[in-house]
Design a protein around this motif. Structure first.
Motif, PDB file in Angstrom:
ATOM      1  N   MET A 129       0.848  -1.197   0.000  1.00 26.88           N
ATOM      2  CA  MET A 129       0.000   0.000   0.000  1.00 26.88           C
ATOM      3  C   MET A 129       0.881   1.244   0.000  1.00 26.88           C
ATOM      4  O   MET A 129       1.848   1.331   0.758  1.00 26.88           O
ATOM      5  N   ARG A 130       0.539   2.181  -0.862  1.00 27.29           N
ATOM      6  CA  ARG A 130       1.263   3.450  -0.892  1.00 27.29           C
ATOM      7  C   ARG A 130       0.857   4.285   0.311  1.00 27.29           C
ATOM      8  O   ARG A 130      -0.329   4.520   0.554  1.00 27.29           O
ATOM      9  N   VAL A 131       1.839   4.759   1.068  1.00 24.28           N
ATOM     10  CA  VAL A 131       1.579   5.489   2.312  1.00 24.28           C
ATOM     11  C   VAL A 131       2.290   6.838   2.259  1.00 24.28           C
ATOM     12  O   VAL A 131       3.516   6.906   2.181  1.00 24.28           O
ATOM     13  N   VAL A 132       1.527   7.896   2.306  1.00 21.46           N
ATOM     14  CA  VAL A 132       2.053   9.256   2.329  1.00 21.46           C
ATOM     15  C   VAL A 132       2.251   9.674   3.787  1.00 21.46           C
ATOM     16  O   VAL A 132       1.335   9.544   4.605  1.00 21.46           O
ATOM     17  N   VAL A 133       3.449  10.157   4.097  1.00 18.00           N
ATOM     18  CA  VAL A 133       3.756  10.594   5.462  1.00 18.00           C
ATOM     19  C   VAL A 133       4.104  12.080   5.422  1.00 18.00           C
ATOM     20  O   VAL A 133       5.223  12.461   5.079  1.00 18.00           O
ATOM     21  N   PRO A 134       3.151  12.958   5.748  1.00 18.70           N
ATOM     22  CA  PRO A 134       3.448  14.394   5.771  1.00 18.70           C
ATOM     23  C   PRO A 134       4.344  14.745   6.956  1.00 18.70           C
ATOM     24  O   PRO A 134       4.150  14.262   8.072  1.00 18.70           O
ATOM     25  N   PHE A 135       5.327  15.613   6.696  1.00 19.04           N
ATOM     26  CA  PHE A 135       6.284  15.992   7.738  1.00 19.04           C
ATOM     27  C   PHE A 135       6.527  17.483   7.703  1.00 19.04           C
ATOM     28  O   PHE A 135       6.917  18.048   6.668  1.00 19.04           O
ATOM     29  N   GLY A 136       6.285  18.136   8.826  1.00 17.26           N
ATOM     30  CA  GLY A 136       6.568  19.567   8.947  1.00 17.26           C
ATOM     31  C   GLY A 136       7.945  19.769   9.520  1.00 17.26           C
ATOM     32  O   GLY A 136       8.122  19.759  10.745  1.00 17.26           O
ATOM     33  N   GLY A 137       8.923  19.952   8.668  1.00 14.98           N
ATOM     34  CA  GLY A 137      10.302  20.028   9.123  1.00 14.98           C
ATOM     35  C   GLY A 137      10.887  21.419   9.178  1.00 14.98           C
ATOM     36  O   GLY A 137      12.012  21.602   9.655  1.00 14.98           O
ATOM     37  N   ARG A 138      10.153  22.408   8.701  1.00 13.28           N
ATOM     38  CA  ARG A 138      10.713  23.756   8.640  1.00 13.28           C
ATOM     39  C   ARG A 138      10.785  24.387  10.033  1.00 13.28           C
ATOM     40  O   ARG A 138      11.815  24.936  10.426  1.00 13.28           O
TER      41      ARG A 138
ATOM     42  N   VAL B 238      -2.568   7.766   4.439  1.00 19.10           N
ATOM     43  CA  VAL B 238      -1.898   8.966   4.939  1.00 19.10           C
ATOM     44  C   VAL B 238      -1.666   8.751   6.427  1.00 19.10           C
ATOM     45  O   VAL B 238      -2.614   8.540   7.185  1.00 19.10           O
ATOM     46  N   VAL B 239      -0.408   8.792   6.849  1.00 15.92           N
ATOM     47  CA  VAL B 239      -0.063   8.562   8.254  1.00 15.92           C
ATOM     48  C   VAL B 239       0.818   9.718   8.712  1.00 15.92           C
ATOM     49  O   VAL B 239       1.869   9.985   8.113  1.00 15.92           O
ATOM     50  N   MET B 240       0.411  10.399   9.765  1.00 12.79           N
ATOM     51  CA  MET B 240       1.155  11.564  10.236  1.00 12.79           C
ATOM     52  C   MET B 240       2.511  11.161  10.818  1.00 12.79           C
ATOM     53  O   MET B 240       2.677  10.076  11.374  1.00 12.79           O
ATOM     54  N   ALA B 241       3.465  12.074  10.715  1.00 14.81           N
ATOM     55  CA  ALA B 241       4.854  11.770  11.065  1.00 14.81           C
ATOM     56  C   ALA B 241       5.132  11.838  12.559  1.00 14.81           C
ATOM     57  O   ALA B 241       6.225  11.469  12.991  1.00 14.81           O
ATOM     58  N   ASP B 242       4.180  12.305  13.362  1.00 14.08           N
ATOM     59  CA  ASP B 242       4.433  12.459  14.795  1.00 14.08           C
ATOM     60  C   ASP B 242       3.697  11.431  15.642  1.00 14.08           C
ATOM     61  O   ASP B 242       3.455  11.640  16.830  1.00 14.08           O
ATOM     62  N   LEU B 243       3.354  10.295  15.031  1.00 16.05           N
ATOM     63  CA  LEU B 243       2.683   9.227  15.781  1.00 16.05           C
ATOM     64  C   LEU B 243       3.760   8.331  16.404  1.00 16.05           C
ATOM     65  O   LEU B 243       4.011   7.203  15.965  1.00 16.05           O
ATOM     66  N   ALA B 244       4.376   8.825  17.445  1.00 15.76           N
ATOM     67  CA  ALA B 244       5.540   8.157  18.034  1.00 15.76           C
ATOM     68  C   ALA B 244       5.200   6.818  18.672  1.00 15.76           C
ATOM     69  O   ALA B 244       6.106   6.025  18.944  1.00 15.76           O
TER      70      ALA B 244
ATOM     71  N   VAL C  72      -1.761  19.352  -0.162  1.00 16.09           N
ATOM     72  CA  VAL C  72      -0.747  18.324  -0.448  1.00 16.09           C
ATOM     73  C   VAL C  72      -1.392  16.942  -0.502  1.00 16.09           C
ATOM     74  O   VAL C  72      -1.196  16.174  -1.453  1.00 16.09           O
ATOM     75  N   VAL C  73      -2.175  16.614   0.522  1.00 12.28           N
ATOM     76  CA  VAL C  73      -2.810  15.296   0.555  1.00 12.28           C
ATOM     77  C   VAL C  73      -3.866  15.188  -0.544  1.00 12.28           C
ATOM     78  O   VAL C  73      -4.015  14.134  -1.171  1.00 12.28           O
ATOM     79  N   GLY C  74      -4.571  16.277  -0.817  1.00 14.11           N
ATOM     80  CA  GLY C  74      -5.552  16.248  -1.890  1.00 14.11           C
ATOM     81  C   GLY C  74      -4.945  15.863  -3.220  1.00 14.11           C
ATOM     82  O   GLY C  74      -5.524  15.071  -3.980  1.00 14.11           O
ATOM     83  N   ASP C  75      -3.779  16.392  -3.513  1.00 13.93           N
ATOM     84  CA  ASP C  75      -3.103  16.032  -4.764  1.00 13.93           C
ATOM     85  C   ASP C  75      -2.713  14.559  -4.781  1.00 13.93           C
ATOM     86  O   ASP C  75      -2.788  13.893  -5.823  1.00 13.93           O
ATOM     87  N   GLU C  76      -2.295  14.033  -3.646  1.00 17.91           N
ATOM     88  CA  GLU C  76      -1.958  12.605  -3.581  1.00 17.91           C
ATOM     89  C   GLU C  76      -3.184  11.748  -3.856  1.00 17.91           C
ATOM     90  O   GLU C  76      -3.108  10.736  -4.568  1.00 17.91           O
ATOM     91  N   LEU C  77      -4.332  12.155  -3.339  1.00 17.51           N
ATOM     92  CA  LEU C  77      -5.552  11.384  -3.559  1.00 17.51           C
ATOM     93  C   LEU C  77      -6.047  11.519  -4.995  1.00 17.51           C
ATOM     94  O   LEU C  77      -6.688  10.600  -5.514  1.00 17.51           O
ATOM     95  N   ASP C  78      -5.738  12.627  -5.648  1.00 22.70           N
ATOM     96  CA  ASP C  78      -6.128  12.799  -7.048  1.00 22.70           C
ATOM     97  C   ASP C  78      -5.464  11.767  -7.949  1.00 22.70           C
ATOM     98  O   ASP C  78      -5.930  11.504  -9.059  1.00 22.70           O
ATOM     99  N   GLU C  79      -4.371  11.173  -7.459  1.00 20.69           N
ATOM    100  CA  GLU C  79      -3.644  10.197  -8.256  1.00 20.69           C
ATOM    101  C   GLU C  79      -4.121   8.770  -8.026  1.00 20.69           C
ATOM    102  O   GLU C  79      -3.517   7.813  -8.527  1.00 20.69           O
TER     103      GLU C  79
END
Length: 209
Positions: free
Chosen positions: A1-10, A89-95, A71-78
């Motif tokens: 399964m393709r899994v998008v992990v958004p990360f706020g690194g700035r 879609v799985v968030m990057a801070d689920l420690a 960002v996630v909307g564009d991923e779902l468009d594909e």
């Protein structure tokens, strides 16, 4: 399964400023991201990071500084371009995320499967229906229920403590120290963060070294 992990690194985890300086917050955020990537792979997912600033991890990284909903909307468009395979879609801070918790999310049968976060957020999603869209503003789990209903999608929620806790506030560090199993917990211990037990709730405190 393709899994998008958004990360706020700035400017990651600004609400942890009482504990950590900017460099430390980024290091801690990256340690959580790596834990999430490990758990996703162990659950059978194929993760790719979408970050608002460059980050070096063992996964493909695309830099995109637009708001999360776009960002996630564009991923779902594909969705259709990947042969109808679901997108997660799985968030990057689920420690606290574990392979078992994520496998249950991935394997639950519905057009849209969500793992609610504490406080009304949506910490993880699996989307199988091309008519579904996301809205990460405010109490997003309520919006995602409504959007799925309006689009005629079946909707299921996974009740999981390990997917419900996203680490944003100092109080969330308690959960990582108590339940964490990976790099994020080790990072906190090495940074001098420990549990303080009093007569009420357990708190996280930092011993300066």
């Amino acid at each position: 399964m393709r899994v998008v992990v958004p990360f706020g690194g700035r400017e990651p985890k600004t609400r942890l400023a009482p504990f950590f300086d900017a460099d430390e917050r980024r290091d801690f955020a990256v340690s959580m991201l790596r834990d999430v990537l490990d758990a996703v792979r162990a659950a059978g997912g194929d993760p790719a990071v979408v970050a608002d600033a460059p980050v070096s991890v063992e996964a493909p990284v695309a830099v995109d500084d637009r708001p999360l909903t776009e960002v996630v909307g564009d991923e779902l468009d594909e969705l259709d371009e990947f042969g109808g395979d679901p997108v997660a879609v799985v968030m990057a801070d689920l420690a606290l995320a574990t392979p078992a918790a994520l496998a249950r999310l991935f394997e639950t049968d519905a057009d849209v499967v969500a793992a609610p976060g504490l406080g009304g957020g949506t910490n993880a999603l699996v989307v199988r229906h091309p008519e579904f869209s996301v809205d990460y503003h405010g109490a997003s789990i309520l919006d995602h229920r409504r959007i799925a209903r309006d689009a005629g999608c079946s909707f299921a929620e996974v009740d999981s403590m390990r997917l419900a806790v996203d680490v944003d506030e100092p109080s969330d560090l308690v959960e990582v120290l108590v339940h964490g199993e990976g790099r994020a917990r080790e990072w906190l211990v090495d940074a001098g963060v420990r549990l303080e037990r009093g007569t009420g709730r357990v708190a996280a405190v930092r011993e300066r070294r």
